[in-house]
Motif scaffolding. Sequence first.
Motif, short mmCIF file in Angstrom:
data_model
loop_
_atom_site.label_atom_id
_atom_site.label_comp_id
_atom_site.label_asym_id
_atom_site.label_seq_id
_atom_site.Cartn_x
_atom_site.Cartn_y
_atom_site.Cartn_z
N PHE A 102 60.80 14.39 -20.56
CA PHE A 102 59.40 14.01 -20.36
C PHE A 102 59.35 12.89 -19.33
CE2 PHE A 102 55.14 14.31 -22.41
CZ PHE A 102 54.50 13.42 -21.58
N PHE A 103 58.76 13.19 -18.16
CA PHE A 103 58.69 12.23 -17.05
C PHE A 103 57.30 11.64 -16.92
CE2 PHE A 103 62.14 15.06 -15.90
CZ PHE A 103 63.10 14.20 -15.41
N LYS A 104 57.24 10.31 -16.85
CA LYS A 104 56.01 9.63 -16.43
C LYS A 104 56.22 9.20 -14.98
CE LYS A 104 52.83 5.82 -17.17
NZ LYS A 104 52.50 4.59 -17.95
N VAL A 105 55.36 9.71 -14.08
CA VAL A 105 55.50 9.46 -12.65
C VAL A 105 54.29 8.67 -12.18
CG1 VAL A 105 55.93 10.55 -10.41
CG2 VAL A 105 56.70 11.68 -12.51
N ASP A 106 54.50 7.79 -11.19
CA ASP A 106 53.44 6.87 -10.78
C ASP A 106 52.41 7.50 -9.84
OD1 ASP A 106 54.77 7.07 -8.38
OD2 ASP A 106 55.07 4.91 -8.12
N GLY A 107 52.58 8.76 -9.50
CA GLY A 107 51.62 9.43 -8.64
C GLY A 107 51.93 10.91 -8.53
N GLY A 133 60.96 20.50 -29.33
CA GLY A 133 62.21 19.76 -29.45
C GLY A 133 61.96 18.26 -29.40
N LYS A 134 63.07 17.50 -29.40
CA LYS A 134 63.00 16.05 -29.30
C LYS A 134 62.84 15.64 -27.84
CE LYS A 134 65.81 14.68 -33.30
NZ LYS A 134 67.00 13.89 -33.70
N ILE A 135 62.12 14.54 -27.64
CA ILE A 135 61.81 14.08 -26.29
C ILE A 135 62.87 13.10 -25.77
CG2 ILE A 135 60.19 12.69 -24.94
CD1 ILE A 135 57.96 13.82 -26.69
N PHE A 136 63.28 13.31 -24.52
CA PHE A 136 64.06 12.34 -23.75
C PHE A 136 63.15 11.86 -22.63
CE2 PHE A 136 66.78 10.93 -20.34
CZ PHE A 136 67.89 10.36 -20.96
N THR A 137 62.82 10.58 -22.61
CA THR A 137 61.84 10.06 -21.66
C THR A 137 62.48 9.57 -20.37
OG1 THR A 137 61.94 7.82 -22.56
CG2 THR A 137 60.31 9.33 -23.53
N ALA A 138 61.68 9.60 -19.30
CA ALA A 138 62.08 9.02 -18.02
C ALA A 138 60.83 8.53 -17.32
CB ALA A 138 62.82 10.04 -17.17
N LYS A 139 60.98 7.49 -16.53
CA LYS A 139 59.86 6.92 -15.78
C LYS A 139 60.33 6.68 -14.36
CE LYS A 139 56.54 3.09 -15.92
NZ LYS A 139 56.15 1.85 -16.65
N THR A 140 59.55 7.15 -13.38
CA THR A 140 59.99 7.01 -11.99
C THR A 140 58.81 7.05 -11.03
OG1 THR A 140 61.59 7.84 -10.38
CG2 THR A 140 60.33 9.48 -11.61
N ALA A 141 59.09 6.82 -9.76
CA ALA A 141 58.09 6.93 -8.71
C ALA A 141 58.07 8.35 -8.17
CB ALA A 141 58.41 5.95 -7.57
N CYS A 142 56.96 8.75 -7.60
CA CYS A 142 56.83 10.14 -7.16
C CYS A 142 57.73 10.47 -5.96
CB CYS A 142 55.38 10.49 -6.85
SG CYS A 142 54.69 9.69 -5.38
N ASP A 143 58.23 9.44 -5.26
CA ASP A 143 59.12 9.70 -4.13
C ASP A 143 60.59 9.65 -4.53
OD1 ASP A 143 59.39 6.99 -4.58
OD2 ASP A 143 59.25 6.42 -2.46
N ASP A 144 60.86 9.67 -5.85
CA ASP A 144 62.24 9.53 -6.35
C ASP A 144 62.59 10.69 -7.28
OD1 ASP A 144 64.70 8.75 -7.34
OD2 ASP A 144 63.88 7.18 -8.63
#
Length: 245
Positions: A115-120, A86-97
């Motif tokens: 699709f989540f990019k997490v900092d840890g 499917g099509k991607i919906f992106t998100a970026k956050t910290a691992c404690d959030d």
Amino acid sequence: MSLSPKDVLNKNKNLNKRVAVEKIKVDDVTIDDLRFNGKNYAEYINLNSLLENVSSCQISDAYKGISSRSGTIQNIKPVNNQKVWGKIFTAKTACDDWGTSAQAIDNAEPGDILFFKVDGEEKAIWGELASSCARDNGIKATVIYGSARDLDALLYMDYPVFASNFCPNAGSPLGLGTLNETIEVEDVIINPGDFFFGDESGIVIIPKELFAKTMVATLAVKIKEAGIIEDINCGKTLAEIVGLK
């Protein structure tokens, strides 16, 4: 509100119809044909007929032939071994959030892949409750460059999850991340609306502007490999087929 004959016809179309591989035509498809809009029936059926019959390996091979890139992110693996696209919906956050996960569920469109990019990876931003909510909202899958949890539930849910790690602990519902913006993961640039395909072997990301060309190439890979399998079944060795013998 009155219904026109065209409305009735579109309503009665069988969206589960599939075309045999040798009859699939994807020359005119676009990434928008991943969803049926009432006017793209043939494109929708042909595209889904292809995607149901191919693997991430074949799509990666096709994309490599076009871009000299694999489209893969090696550290993200399937959690419950389900095929999805499917099509991607992106998100970026910290691992404690994990609050950003809840916001992404509410903002994505039905049929999207989160699709989540997490900092840890020290804390999980996704688990059973998020998967249940996302599934009920029509979201197709979740991909996490970071940790998931609740594997006792996720392994048996009818909702695909991919992640780079897992752990039992989570953070808090802070909601401090960003949604639907360009992210970069392991040197792969991912834009909102790019194409995602995942299965037991891993994941592939295709830029939306190369989607149509990649689908044509993927069909060619599928047909070629089917021919190789037929040759093997007829007694040829793989070395003979590829010209090493």
